[in-house]
Structure formats: C-alpha cells, structure tokens
Design a protein around this motif. Sequence first.
Motif, PDB file in Angstrom:
ATOM      1  N   ALA A   1      30.436  41.462  39.614  1.00  0.00           N
ATOM      2  CA  ALA A   1      30.664  40.056  39.265  1.00  0.00           C
ATOM      3  C   ALA A   1      29.317  39.333  39.277  1.00  0.00           C
ATOM      4  CB  ALA A   1      31.643  39.413  40.242  1.00  0.00           C
TER       5      ALA A   1
ATOM      6  N   LYS B   1      34.186  34.599  33.734  1.00  0.00           N
ATOM      7  CA  LYS B   1      34.974  34.950  34.932  1.00  0.00           C
ATOM      8  C   LYS B   1      34.093  34.826  36.158  1.00  0.00           C
ATOM      9  CE  LYS B   1      37.479  38.540  32.304  1.00  0.00           C
ATOM     10  NZ  LYS B   1      36.550  38.561  31.142  1.00  0.00           N
TER      11      LYS B   1
ATOM     12  N   TYR C   1      34.366  34.190  40.897  1.00  0.00           N
ATOM     13  CA  TYR C   1      35.142  33.938  42.119  1.00  0.00           C
ATOM     14  C   TYR C   1      34.790  32.560  42.648  1.00  0.00           C
ATOM     15  CZ  TYR C   1      36.854  38.752  42.642  1.00  0.00           C
ATOM     16  OH  TYR C   1      37.498  39.956  42.462  1.00  0.00           O
TER      17      TYR C   1
ATOM     18  N   LYS D   1      43.975  38.800  42.831  1.00  0.00           N
ATOM     19  CA  LYS D   1      43.061  37.676  42.655  1.00  0.00           C
ATOM     20  C   LYS D   1      42.252  37.365  43.915  1.00  0.00           C
ATOM     21  CE  LYS D   1      46.673  35.567  39.759  1.00  0.00           C
ATOM     22  NZ  LYS D   1      47.559  34.395  39.620  1.00  0.00           N
TER      23      LYS D   1
ATOM     24  N   HIS E   1      39.717  34.754  42.365  1.00  0.00           N
ATOM     25  CA  HIS E   1      39.126  35.005  41.062  1.00  0.00           C
ATOM     26  C   HIS E   1      39.632  33.950  40.081  1.00  0.00           C
ATOM     27  CE1 HIS E   1      38.299  36.969  37.194  1.00  0.00           C
ATOM     28  NE2 HIS E   1      37.296  37.538  37.850  1.00  0.00           N
TER      29      HIS E   1
ATOM     30  N   PRO F   1      40.803  39.785  38.092  1.00  0.00           N
ATOM     31  CA  PRO F   1      39.436  40.159  37.713  1.00  0.00           C
ATOM     32  C   PRO F   1      39.423  41.228  36.635  1.00  0.00           C
ATOM     33  CG  PRO F   1      40.030  41.170  39.795  1.00  0.00           C
ATOM     34  CD  PRO F   1      41.164  40.245  39.436  1.00  0.00           C
TER      35      PRO F   1
END
Length: 472
Positions: free
Chosen positions: A362, A371, A373, A404, A429, A440
């Motif tokens: 990520a 995308k 968090y 998530k 997420h 994710p």
Amino acid sequence: MKACIIGGGVIGGGWAARFLLNGWDVAVYDPDPEAERKINEVLANARRSLPSLYDWLLPPEGKLVFHQRLEDAVLDADWIQESIPERLELKHKVLGAVSELAPANAIIGSSTSGFKPSELNNKGARAIVAHPFNPVYLLPLVELVGADDVAAQAAKILREIGMFPLTLRKEIDAHIADRLLEAVWRESLWLVKDGVATTEEIDEAIRMAFGIRWAQMGMFETYRIAGGEAGMKHFMAQFGPALEWPWTKLMDVPEFTDELVDLIAGQSDEQSGHMTIRELERQRDDNLVGMMRALKKTGSGAGGVINRHESSLSALEDPDLPVTGSRQIPQSWVDYNGHMNEAHYLEAGAAATDRFMELIGADADYIASGKSYFTVETHIRHLDEMHAGERLVITTQVMKGDGKKLHLFHYLKGTDGRLAATVETFLLHVDLATRASSLPGELVARKLGEFAQTHGPMPLPEGAKRYVGQKG
C-alpha cells in the motif's frame, strides 16, 4: 572504505564527520597539537545534527584515528581530502607528497575555494577540486573540477555519503558558488563602508527575504516566478534594463584598511558577540536541520538529496517482527522537560504505520491508484522517557488483518532495547474516490494476510485493545 583527512580545521573536521557518520573509517593528519580537540568538537556537533535529517538510522559509525606521519594516514585510503590553508605553495608541497604516497586508485580532493586544478597540479600532483561548504557534515554541495573520469568516480562516492556533487563544465577561479558569494560579499562591504547599513541590517535583509527563497528555488527559478504567467522572458524584459544602471560596485573593492576591518569587526561583535562560536554553530545546525527537513516534503533543493540518500539506508532486521522505524531522536522532538514530547510519539507511530503499509504494497503507487488505509483510532502508552540523540527502533505486530480492517501494535524501544512506549492503531481500507470503506487490492490483501497469520499466534500485547464489533 577509508578516508584520509589532511588538515583538521573547520572544513577538515566537517569532512571527517561526514565520512565517519556514513560508516567510513577516517584517518586524520594534522601537525597542529590542537587538531584532535578541534575535530572532536566538530564531530560532537555533527553527531547531534546530521542524523536528525533522516527518518532512518545512518550506518554504524566508522573508526577515527589520528596519525603523526602523512604516509601512515594515507595508507590504503580510498579518498584523501586536503583541507589546508589557501596558500598555493603550501598546497603544492602537500598535494605533491600525497600524490607520491597515496594508493594509485585513491581519489585526491582539495577543498580549495579558489584555485583551479591546473594550478594545484602544475608541480606534478594529481588532485581534483572537491570544494564543500561549511558545515560539511550538513550542507550537501560539493563542487567538482578535474579529470572527467576521476570526477565521475568522486561524484558516485559523494552521493553515497549523502552529498550533492556539482561537476563544473570548465575550470574557473573560485568555481561557481564562491563567485556568487563574492558578489554579495563585495556589495556588503561597500554598504558598511559607505554607512548605508550595518552588518546586522545586511544579514537581516538576506535572512528575511531572498535567503529563504534561494534555499528552495535558487535564483533563476525564483525570477521565473517573478515574471508571472509570462515567465522568464517577461522578467528579463522588465528588469533587464536595470543592469545598465549604476546600482553595483562589483568591479570595485573597498580598500581593506584597519579602519574598515575595525568597523566591521566591531559591528559583528555587537551583533552576535554575546554567543560563543560553538553556541552559534549549534544554533546554525538546528536551523539548517529544520529547514532541510521541511524541504524533504517537496523534495526541493537539499531535501531531494536527503530523500535520495535516505532511500539507500538499510532498515534493521528483527527475528520476529518487521522493523518499521529506526532513527535518532532529533533535537526538535524534545520539549521543555528535556524529553521527547508526546506529539512525536504519535508522529513516530504514524510513520511506522506508513512503513508497514509500504511493506504490504500500500505504497505511493497504490495510493495514487485511488486506494489507501485511513486511521480510525489510536492509543498511546507512555512507559519511559526518551531523549535527543537516543536511538529509537520501532517494530510492528499485526493484531488483525482481514477484509477492510487493519489493527497494528507498534513497540517503541530506546537505545538499550527498553520499551519506551506503545502505539496501537486501527485502520480501515478506503476507496479514495468515494471516501468510503472498501476491500483492499488482491496483492495488499495477500501480503497483509501473511503477516496476520505469522503474528496471530503471538501473545496479545499488554494493554492492547481487541476492537470487537467495529463497523465497516
């Protein structure tokens, strides 16, 4: 790798610190009986400031040795840096001896601020100009002038120790930066001599305006902005004619009479004589660290050099948990109580979370794809004091990592491995387009699942929350 430093003054000491704190062994040769004391004082300032530029630990410090004989100092050296006074006959003598004694593949650099390689080497030496700026352990620029192949090799080494090599296209007296500084210096001397301004007023004019601009954009980018939407051509057309006006005395130099020297020295004493040189150096270094760390965010100027060097630093290894932080605590993190302020425990934990996100994929590219968090809740336990200059190592345990949800527990440990704090954080997420929680990507989910499976059987950390019944 070994560096040999010839001349242990301010510049030589700065070179010694730059190499030493980047893991090189350093040999020093200087007949001055005070050289060891002077270099150790410079090194103390460097240990205080250079690691504060980085969010990861520098390599383990090298070994520092002082030698009485030049031949012992240069033995097996990979880099030899001459930093003796600016007297050409003295440089000829020292560089000639070094060229005979040094290993054939060693780079021989001169810290000269004005002499050209052709002048340095006209008695048989084989040096290049490697001109740094004070403090050498913080400021990244090194002007390189000399044979193309040697300069290229030197540039590679300098980048590896966090510096910015600028190779000149042709040799010229005083290189690039000092010629620019000389112009400002000459004008400043005239302003003081003619009674237009004091030394303090000139310094205020620089540090309150264009000095700040130059640190992040230099001169030409700054003037490009001054031209507005029309850019540099408009600026040149608007202000070019001013070059013909009698604004400057650059072609003239005020005579260095005793009266002028006393005038400037007296004003300088009145301006900052209440502080010792060491106090001024520490103030300068703290300010430089703060400004250069600010530049890291955009990667402008010196900030980009630090970011590139930092990306090459290796993280510590841990047998059980990933190391998500390893750094020296900077002066700016310490409050009036003399220990690390609580806000920076949160900052350290947040940085550890970012690092863990990178470990599972990520990263910046993932975030750019839409995308990420988002943090939902954080808990910090302060267990012990931490102080400036202390090593901080953070390891991270995954408490939950499915769907998530991402539940992390960070352990913040001090120099001796003691647990100084824990930072527990719960994240969801999120789809950045809708700003709503989402699952994710496949790769991130898989890597997170692997960490969760490995860390799941570990004991629940003392004081950890279980986050039962979280929605989303």
